[in-house]
Enzyme design. Structure first.
Site, PDB file in Angstrom:
ATOM      1  N   GLY A  97      -3.992   6.016   1.765  1.00 49.11           N
ATOM      2  CA  GLY A  97      -5.203   6.501   1.123  1.00 49.11           C
ATOM      3  C   GLY A  97      -6.440   5.737   1.503  1.00 49.11           C
ATOM      4  O   GLY A  97      -6.447   4.962   2.452  1.00 49.11           O
ATOM      5  N   HIS A  98      -7.496   5.939   0.750  1.00 48.65           N
ATOM      6  CA  HIS A  98      -8.808   5.415   1.124  1.00 48.65           C
ATOM      7  C   HIS A  98      -8.874   3.890   1.125  1.00 48.65           C
ATOM      8  O   HIS A  98      -9.268   3.280   2.098  1.00 48.65           O
ATOM      9  CB  HIS A  98      -9.878   5.940   0.167  1.00 48.65           C
ATOM     10  CG  HIS A  98     -10.059   7.418   0.228  1.00 48.65           C
ATOM     11  ND1 HIS A  98     -10.735   8.122  -0.738  1.00 48.65           N
ATOM     12  CD2 HIS A  98      -9.662   8.334   1.135  1.00 48.65           C
ATOM     13  CE1 HIS A  98     -10.748   9.397  -0.426  1.00 48.65           C
ATOM     14  NE2 HIS A  98     -10.097   9.555   0.698  1.00 48.65           N
ATOM     15  N   ASN A 123     -11.256   2.975  -8.413  1.00 45.21           N
ATOM     16  CA  ASN A 123     -10.713   3.506  -7.163  1.00 45.21           C
ATOM     17  C   ASN A 123     -11.750   3.536  -6.048  1.00 45.21           C
ATOM     18  O   ASN A 123     -11.403   3.766  -4.893  1.00 45.21           O
ATOM     19  CB  ASN A 123     -10.134   4.906  -7.373  1.00 45.21           C
ATOM     20  CG  ASN A 123      -8.651   4.863  -7.693  1.00 45.21           C
ATOM     21  OD1 ASN A 123      -8.043   3.799  -7.732  1.00 45.21           O
ATOM     22  ND2 ASN A 123      -8.056   6.021  -7.924  1.00 45.21           N
ATOM     23  N   TYR A 124     -13.022   3.307  -6.398  1.00 38.22           N
ATOM     24  CA  TYR A 124     -14.052   3.096  -5.379  1.00 38.22           C
ATOM     25  C   TYR A 124     -14.374   1.603  -5.366  1.00 38.22           C
ATOM     26  O   TYR A 124     -15.487   1.181  -5.687  1.00 38.22           O
ATOM     27  CB  TYR A 124     -15.316   3.892  -5.689  1.00 38.22           C
ATOM     28  CG  TYR A 124     -15.128   5.386  -5.818  1.00 38.22           C
ATOM     29  CD1 TYR A 124     -14.051   6.041  -5.223  1.00 38.22           C
ATOM     30  CD2 TYR A 124     -16.038   6.156  -6.537  1.00 38.22           C
ATOM     31  CE1 TYR A 124     -13.886   7.403  -5.349  1.00 38.22           C
ATOM     32  CE2 TYR A 124     -15.888   7.533  -6.659  1.00 38.22           C
ATOM     33  CZ  TYR A 124     -14.807   8.148  -6.077  1.00 38.22           C
ATOM     34  OH  TYR A 124     -14.642   9.507  -6.197  1.00 38.22           O
ATOM     35  N   GLY A 162      -2.511   8.476  -0.976  1.00 39.29           N
ATOM     36  CA  GLY A 162      -1.170   8.127  -1.433  1.00 39.29           C
ATOM     37  C   GLY A 162      -1.131   8.171  -2.950  1.00 39.29           C
ATOM     38  O   GLY A 162      -1.967   7.568  -3.621  1.00 39.29           O
ATOM     39  N   ARG A 217       0.832  -1.204   0.000  1.00 32.47           N
ATOM     40  CA  ARG A 217       0.000   0.000   0.000  1.00 32.47           C
ATOM     41  C   ARG A 217       0.865   1.251   0.000  1.00 32.47           C
ATOM     42  O   ARG A 217       2.014   1.237   0.444  1.00 32.47           O
ATOM     43  CB  ARG A 217      -0.917   0.016   1.215  1.00 32.47           C
ATOM     44  CG  ARG A 217      -0.216   0.217   2.552  1.00 32.47           C
ATOM     45  CD  ARG A 217      -1.204   0.256   3.710  1.00 32.47           C
ATOM     46  NE  ARG A 217      -0.536   0.496   4.978  1.00 32.47           N
ATOM     47  CZ  ARG A 217      -1.149   0.493   6.161  1.00 32.47           C
ATOM     48  NH1 ARG A 217      -2.444   0.223   6.229  1.00 32.47           N
ATOM     49  NH2 ARG A 217      -0.474   0.728   7.274  1.00 32.47           N
ATOM     50  N   ILE A 259       4.215  -0.105  -7.661  1.00 35.13           N
ATOM     51  CA  ILE A 259       4.537   1.240  -8.134  1.00 35.13           C
ATOM     52  C   ILE A 259       5.488   1.897  -7.140  1.00 35.13           C
ATOM     53  O   ILE A 259       5.185   2.004  -5.948  1.00 35.13           O
ATOM     54  CB  ILE A 259       3.265   2.099  -8.270  1.00 35.13           C
ATOM     55  CG1 ILE A 259       2.253   1.447  -9.222  1.00 35.13           C
ATOM     56  CG2 ILE A 259       3.624   3.505  -8.732  1.00 35.13           C
ATOM     57  CD1 ILE A 259       2.704   1.336 -10.645  1.00 35.13           C
ATOM     58  N   GLY A 276      -1.059   4.533  -5.355  1.00 34.41           N
ATOM     59  CA  GLY A 276      -2.279   3.822  -5.687  1.00 34.41           C
ATOM     60  C   GLY A 276      -3.319   4.692  -6.345  1.00 34.41           C
ATOM     61  O   GLY A 276      -4.107   4.220  -7.177  1.00 34.41           O
ATOM     62  N   TYR A 316      -9.369  11.190 -10.110  1.00 34.44           N
ATOM     63  CA  TYR A 316     -10.285  12.300 -10.371  1.00 34.44           C
ATOM     64  C   TYR A 316      -9.863  13.539  -9.603  1.00 34.44           C
ATOM     65  O   TYR A 316      -9.309  13.450  -8.518  1.00 34.44           O
ATOM     66  CB  TYR A 316     -11.681  11.938  -9.863  1.00 34.44           C
ATOM     67  CG  TYR A 316     -12.552  11.224 -10.849  1.00 34.44           C
ATOM     68  CD1 TYR A 316     -13.368  11.939 -11.714  1.00 34.44           C
ATOM     69  CD2 TYR A 316     -12.581   9.838 -10.894  1.00 34.44           C
ATOM     70  CE1 TYR A 316     -14.197  11.283 -12.609  1.00 34.44           C
ATOM     71  CE2 TYR A 316     -13.400   9.174 -11.781  1.00 34.44           C
ATOM     72  CZ  TYR A 316     -14.215   9.895 -12.634  1.00 34.44           C
ATOM     73  OH  TYR A 316     -15.033   9.255 -13.520  1.00 34.44           O
TER      74      TYR A 316
END
Length: 529
Positions: free
Chosen positions: A108-109, A472-473, A177, A105, A238, A180, A187
């Site tokens: 982030g969310h 991403n959701y 972050g 990770r 990444i 990711g 967006y």
């Protein structure tokens, strides 16, 4: 006893003697392998096992969905925090050599906890890239190299340090972050002007399945295509992105105009649906929809807040609004002229007068139990349907919807330019969220059932062949990989996230990671049939 952070693995291995046999075996074997394969010494501080007193705080540090931090959710055997990119390289080599399942990770969310929890495979280990966060901005080249663990807010701040007229079109939540974030698209409030964050990537560094660090030239254009919007953790780790900076004016304008049901919110929102994608490309107006209390005791209503960024001054903005969306009634007193970096704080929801330096803290504004879903809308939702939608929202304790406008550059970029396919033809994207603060099974079931009901209701007003979703959701309701998922299984959710690009993603995955080493509940599968 106090230990120096420069003490390395041999000492740590001695300290592990008190650990359980299972953990000891996994950790000792992994660390011995790292010691033999790492270019740089690895400090004690780079490891955090379940027996460490700080394990929970480290695991929870960037995790935002408490549903995946519950006691019964499987946790990593230990967390490894690379200090150098070479450490991440060695971690992949050793995890593959020892057949240890790997999650990683960048903060982030992570709506479904796929980067730090596993519903399909244990034991596993977590590689946390939070220490890889350098940012090198080159204004003359209109670019920046940013490591994966840097937050979106840090990236924005470092750009603004060098220039008042440069920015980057990524997310609205500053604690994300960057590693990711861009893998899913990214967006932001400049998407109508410049597209997604992933549309503005020039190069990257990743660790591939063979433990090699590759840049764009070394990985080739197919893999470079796949990692920019193809979802995280399917193709490699990444390490860094090279991003293209974009031009912003010295003065931008922001505003938030709330409209309740009693103030005609339904008709105004119906009009917004007709114009949002056709407005001036410099103007981004999203709608944040929540249930709020009224002045009458115990009564609740629905509030639609029009939250906007305009890349220009207030005088010109008012002219644009008067011509295109006078129904909102925007007035000069609603407009705040500011710098681009301060507009980032405003859109992210920080209190007024918050200094930009807060972006360096990388702190999230929320941590709770939540469930989210997404849709893409191609025809305006009728007023009668909106009225029923309001009734459903008022049944829930803390519902949230965010409608993001399309048009502009989003309609001009090809569906296949990167894996993210939701482009021309969409009026706006919807994010649905419900959150709660009590983690019992009954509470969780209640709120999960509510959002599923809302999602089912909205199926009549969105495309269904396939129904779209934003990767991403992440939404595990759409489907999950179990062991070695087949193409047919995975294509159900794959088509929703990637439409026609899913087949190409599977082809690339099968070529670069045929053994499916990089995998999770919704990773891109290899061709097995």
């Amino acid at each position: 006893m106090a230990f120096s952070s420069t003490m390395i693995l041999p000492l740590l291995l001695v300290l592990l003697s008190a650990f359980s046999a299972t953990s000891k075996s996994v950790q000792e074997n992994f660390m011995q392998c790292l010691d033999a394969n790492s270019e740089h010494p690895i400090p004690i501080s780079a490891f955090c096992s379940q027996t460490n007193s700080s394990f929970t705080s480290v695991l929870n540090s960037t995790a935002q969905n408490l549903r995946y931090l519950m006691p019964l959710v499987p946790k990593p055997e230990f967390i490894f925090i690379p200090i150098y990119e070479s450490h991440a390289k060695s971690a992949v080599i050793c995890a593959k050599r020892l057949a240890i399942h790997l999650r990683f990770r960048s903060g982030g969310h992570d709506y479904e906890g796929l980067s730090y929890a596993s519903e399909i495979e244990t034991p596993f280990i977590l590689i946390d890239l939070i220490q890889l966060r350098s940012i090198n901005v080159d204004i003359d080249d209109n670019s920046a190299w940013v490591q994966a663990g840097a937050t979106v807010g840090e990236v924005y701040y470092r750009i603004s340090e060098k220039s008042k007229t440069h920015g980057f079109p990524a997310g609205l939540c500053s604690s994300l972050g960057i590693g990711g974030h861009i893998t899913g698209g990214a967006y932001g409030s400049m998407m109508r002007k410049y597209g997604l964050g992933a549309d503005n990537v020039l190069d990257a560094r990743i660790v591939d399945v063979n433990g090699e660090i590759l840049d764009r030239a070394a990985m080739g254009e197919d893999l470079f295509w796949a990692i920019r919007g193809g979802g995280g953790a399917s193709f490699g780790v990444i390490l860094a992105w090279k991003i293209k900076l974009v031009a912003v004016p010295e003065t931008v304008t922001v505003f938030t105009v709330p409209k309740t049901l009693e103030q005609g919110a339904t008709k105004i929102l119906y009009r917004w649906q007709q114009v949002a994608d056709k407005l001036d490309d410099d103007l981004f107006i999203r709608v944040v929809i929540q249930v709020t209390k009224t002045s009458q005791k115990g009564k609740r209503t629905v509030t639609t807040a029009y939250n906007a960024l305009y890349l220009g001054d207030a005088e010109r903005l008012l002219q644009v609004m008067d011509q295109s969306f006078p129904e909102l009634g925007l007035a000069r007193k609603d407009c705040i002229e500011t710098s681009w970096i301060k507009s980032v704080l405003y859109i992210a929801g920080f209190p007024s007068e918050t200094p930009p330096e807060v972006l360096l803290e990388g702190k999230s504004l929320f941590k709770n139990y939540f469930k989210a879903k997404s849709d893409f809308v191609q025809q305006p939702i009728p007023e009668t349907a909106l009225e029923r939608l309001w009734e459903m929202l008022l049944e829930e304790e803390a519902p949230l919807m965010i409608w993001n406008p399309y048009g502009g550059m989003m309609a001009n970029i090809s569906d296949s330019a990167i894996p993210f396919p939701h482009r021309k033809g969409n009026l706006f994207k919807i994010q649905y969220v419900t959150s709660w603060y009590e983690g019992s099974k009954d509470a969780t079931r209640k709120h999960m059932d509510w959002i599923k009901g809302l999602y089912d209701y909205m199926s009549a007003y969105v495309p269904t062949s396939p129904r779209g979703a934003y990767v991403n959701y992440r939404d595990l309701d759409l489907g999950m990989n179990h062991n070695n998922a087949s193409y047919t299984e995975a294509s159900v959710w794959g088509a929703m996230y990637f439409k026609g690009n899913f087949r190409r993603l599977v082809k690339i995955k099968s070529e670069v990671d045929p053994g499916n080493f990089f995998r999770h509940e919704q990773s891109i599968p290899v061709v097995l049939e």
